[in-house]
Design an enzyme around this catalytic site. Structure first.
Site, PDB file in Angstrom:
ATOM      1  N   ASP A  13       0.881  -1.166   0.000  1.00 22.20           N
ATOM      2  CA  ASP A  13       0.000   0.000   0.000  1.00 22.20           C
ATOM      3  C   ASP A  13       0.921   1.219   0.000  1.00 22.20           C
ATOM      4  OD1 ASP A  13      -1.574   2.168   0.696  1.00 22.20           O
ATOM      5  OD2 ASP A  13      -2.731   1.087   2.198  1.00 22.20           O
ATOM      6  N   HIS A  20      -8.537   4.918   2.650  1.00 19.45           N
ATOM      7  CA  HIS A  20      -7.975   3.587   2.367  1.00 19.45           C
ATOM      8  C   HIS A  20      -8.851   2.813   1.388  1.00 19.45           C
ATOM      9  CE1 HIS A  20      -4.884   3.657   5.533  1.00 19.45           C
ATOM     10  NE2 HIS A  20      -5.780   4.198   6.338  1.00 19.45           N
ATOM     11  N   GLY A 105      18.769  -5.447  -0.574  1.00 18.14           N
ATOM     12  CA  GLY A 105      18.884  -6.732  -1.267  1.00 18.14           C
ATOM     13  C   GLY A 105      17.623  -7.564  -1.302  1.00 18.14           C
ATOM     14  N   TYR A 230       1.251  -0.101  14.426  1.00 20.30           N
ATOM     15  CA  TYR A 230       0.293  -0.258  13.330  1.00 20.30           C
ATOM     16  C   TYR A 230       0.558   0.755  12.222  1.00 20.30           C
ATOM     17  CZ  TYR A 230      -4.069  -0.675  10.757  1.00 20.30           C
ATOM     18  OH  TYR A 230      -5.001  -0.872   9.772  1.00 20.30           O
ATOM     19  N   LYS A 233      -2.881  -2.830   7.428  1.00 19.88           N
ATOM     20  CA  LYS A 233      -3.019  -4.271   7.543  1.00 19.88           C
ATOM     21  C   LYS A 233      -2.120  -4.946   6.496  1.00 19.88           C
ATOM     22  CE  LYS A 233      -5.381  -6.709  10.509  1.00 19.88           C
ATOM     23  NZ  LYS A 233      -5.073  -6.646  11.928  1.00 19.88           N
ATOM     24  N   ARG A 267      -9.647   0.089  10.787  1.00 19.14           N
ATOM     25  CA  ARG A 267      -8.458   0.260  11.634  1.00 19.14           C
ATOM     26  C   ARG A 267      -7.756  -1.066  11.924  1.00 19.14           C
ATOM     27  NH1 ARG A 267      -8.479   5.575  13.469  1.00 19.14           N
ATOM     28  NH2 ARG A 267     -10.464   6.614  13.144  1.00 19.14           N
ATOM     29  N   TYR A 349      -4.325  -1.057  17.073  1.00 16.84           N
ATOM     30  CA  TYR A 349      -3.949   0.014  17.982  1.00 16.84           C
ATOM     31  C   TYR A 349      -5.009   0.187  19.046  1.00 16.84           C
ATOM     32  CZ  TYR A 349      -6.114   3.032  14.322  1.00 16.84           C
ATOM     33  OH  TYR A 349      -6.885   3.585  13.360  1.00 16.84           O
TER      34      TYR A 349
HETATM   35  P1  13P Z   1      -5.086  -0.655   4.825  1.00 20.19           P
HETATM   36  O1  13P Z   1      -4.206  -1.671   5.531  1.00 20.19           O
HETATM   37  O2  13P Z   1      -5.778  -1.259   3.652  1.00 20.19           O
HETATM   38  O3  13P Z   1      -4.314   0.580   4.497  1.00 20.19           O
HETATM   39  O4  13P Z   1      -6.245  -0.256   5.824  1.00 20.19           O
HETATM   40  C1  13P Z   1      -5.879   0.400   6.986  1.00 20.19           C
HETATM   41  C2  13P Z   1      -7.016   0.782   7.874  1.00 20.19           C
HETATM   42  O5  13P Z   1      -6.751   1.038   9.031  1.00 20.19           O
HETATM   43  C3  13P Z   1      -8.393   0.825   7.339  1.00 20.19           C
HETATM   44  O6  13P Z   1      -9.298   1.319   8.292  1.00 20.19           O
HETATM   45 MG    MG Z   2      -4.166   2.022   3.205  1.00 14.71          MG
HETATM   46 MG    MG Z   3      -4.887  -2.152   2.018  1.00 14.94          MG
END
Ligand code: 13P
Ligand code: MG
Ligand code: MG
Ligand code: 13P
Length: 368
Positions: A13, A20, A105, A230, A233, A267, A349
């Protein structure tokens, strides 16, 4: 020159659009431009750039084997270039998963997710690449057990002599950094004791027992363990070979007809159903979810990626999507309570440490 071909899927990402929920087209174009140059100079045989939600997916074929520093450098540079585009547009979380400034690397341990396999291409080589957003590495455990070890999913295990000998599962303990192999069907119950706990035990790869050919490989990188905090994800990827000695395409897809619960969603701290969707539908927007999985199918042809076919672009998955919405709504009604919210140890978190400190003096001993 080797007669083998390596398939590398490297993803990160590098900036979301909007929030997001999805990806800006300019990021895809930047990555395509970079990889086109690498194809022109012979580094890559072929490539396809895709996305699921806000995750940029580099699908590459070459002859440099797994863990090639040249390929990893190329992927790193490409992701960094896309992150620069994201920064110029002030996209959300630009460069989010690129945890380091200096490449050394191998992209493993630096934030991106990686799944690679080196294979001797068969007379016909159907490949399925699964990519998920808003969920964790470990999300592939259940479908991998179903496709390679469950006769109710894969009838080929029962009626095809090519599959009847079963499959070997490589499982990683991502906390202790250890791995173990289980031969199925013999050791299926032992396998499930571990991989039924996907936050810690992850299926890394699956092998055909009679020939030792690799059938599947997944990304097991856990971003929060790498970063120590965090950042986003894991949003993992999975490569599966199909037909012949492996499950048929329809058997590989079948586990996703059930929208099973995974960790992720808002989150990164909730349980929610994994919804199989086409690439254009992979825009997790409701409560930043529910989590999505897309699947691109290719026929390999001397290393070239013939395709893709967008495999979940099929009305036979409509009912799964409807069930995912129902299950998602059922989970959402729990609001900030478990089991929608993850247990304390799994939350990405939390305000708990700060709150505990502030309220420490107000906790009294219970004497009755
Ligand atoms: P991503 O890992 O897809 O960026 O999502 C993060 C997030 O906290 C969504 O609420
Ligand atoms: Mg994201
Ligand atoms: Mg994502
Ligand atoms: P075909 O007879 O269409 O090749 O199908 C065989 C198969 O593998 C179906 O799962």
């Amino acid at each position: 020159m080797t007669d083998k071909v390596t398939l590398s899927v490297i993803k990160a990402d590098v900036g979301g659009y909007v929030g997001h929920s999805s990806m800006h087209e300019d990021l895809i174009e930047e990555a395509e431009d970079r990889l086109e140059l690498a194809k022109d100079d012979g580094t890559l045989i072929d490539f396809h750039v895709s996305r699921v939600g806000d995750d940029l997916e580099l699908i590459m074929t070459h002859q440099m084997g797994v863990d090639s520093s040249k390929i990893h450098q190329l992927a790193w540079n490409t992701l960094e270039a896309a992150a620069e585009v994201a920064k110029s547009l002030k996209l959300y979380g630009a460069g989010q998963d690129l945890l380091s400034d200096a490449f050394s690397g191998n992209v493993k341990g630096m934030g991106p997710g990686v799944a690679e396999m080196e294979i001797k291409e068969r007379a016909s080589e159907p490949i399925l690449i699964f990519m998920a957003d808003k969920t964790s590495a470990g999300a592939w455990n259940m479908p991998l057990v179903k496709m390679f070890a469950d006769p109710f999913t894969t009838i080929g295990l029962v009626i095809s002599p090519a599959l009847h000998g079963g499959f070997r599962f490589e499982v990683q303990d991502v906390l202790e950094h250890k791995k173990i192999y289980f031969d199925c069907p013999d050791e299926l119950y032992d396998l499930v004791v571990f991989v039924g706990a996907p936050a810690r035990y992850m299926v890394k790869a699956v092998y055909h027992r009679d020939t030792n050919e690799i059938g599947a490989v997944s990304s097991t990188q856990r971003l929060s363990l790498l970063a120590g905090r965090y950042v986003g994800k894991d949003d993992p990827v999975l490569i599966v070979r199909s037909q012949g000695n492996f499950p048929a395409v329809g058997e590989v897809l079948e586990p996703f007809a059930f929208p099973y619960l995974v960790e992720g969603w808002m989150r990164g701290s909730h349980h929610g159903p994994l919804m199989p969707v086409s690439v254009p539908q992979s825009n997790p927007s409701r409560f930043d979810g529910p989590p999505r999985v897309v699947c691109l199918g290719f026929q390999l042809c001397n290393g070239s990626l013939v395709g893709p076919r967008d495999m979940f672009d099929d009305p036979s998955f409509d009912e799964t999507r409807r069930q995912a919405n129902l299950a998602g709504e059922y989970m959402r009604r729990h609001g900030p309570f478990e089991p929608h919210r993850l247990p304390l140890g799994e939350m990405e978190y939390t305000t708990m440490p700060e709150l505990m400190k502030r309220l420490a003096e107000r906790f009294e001993d219970v004497t009755d």
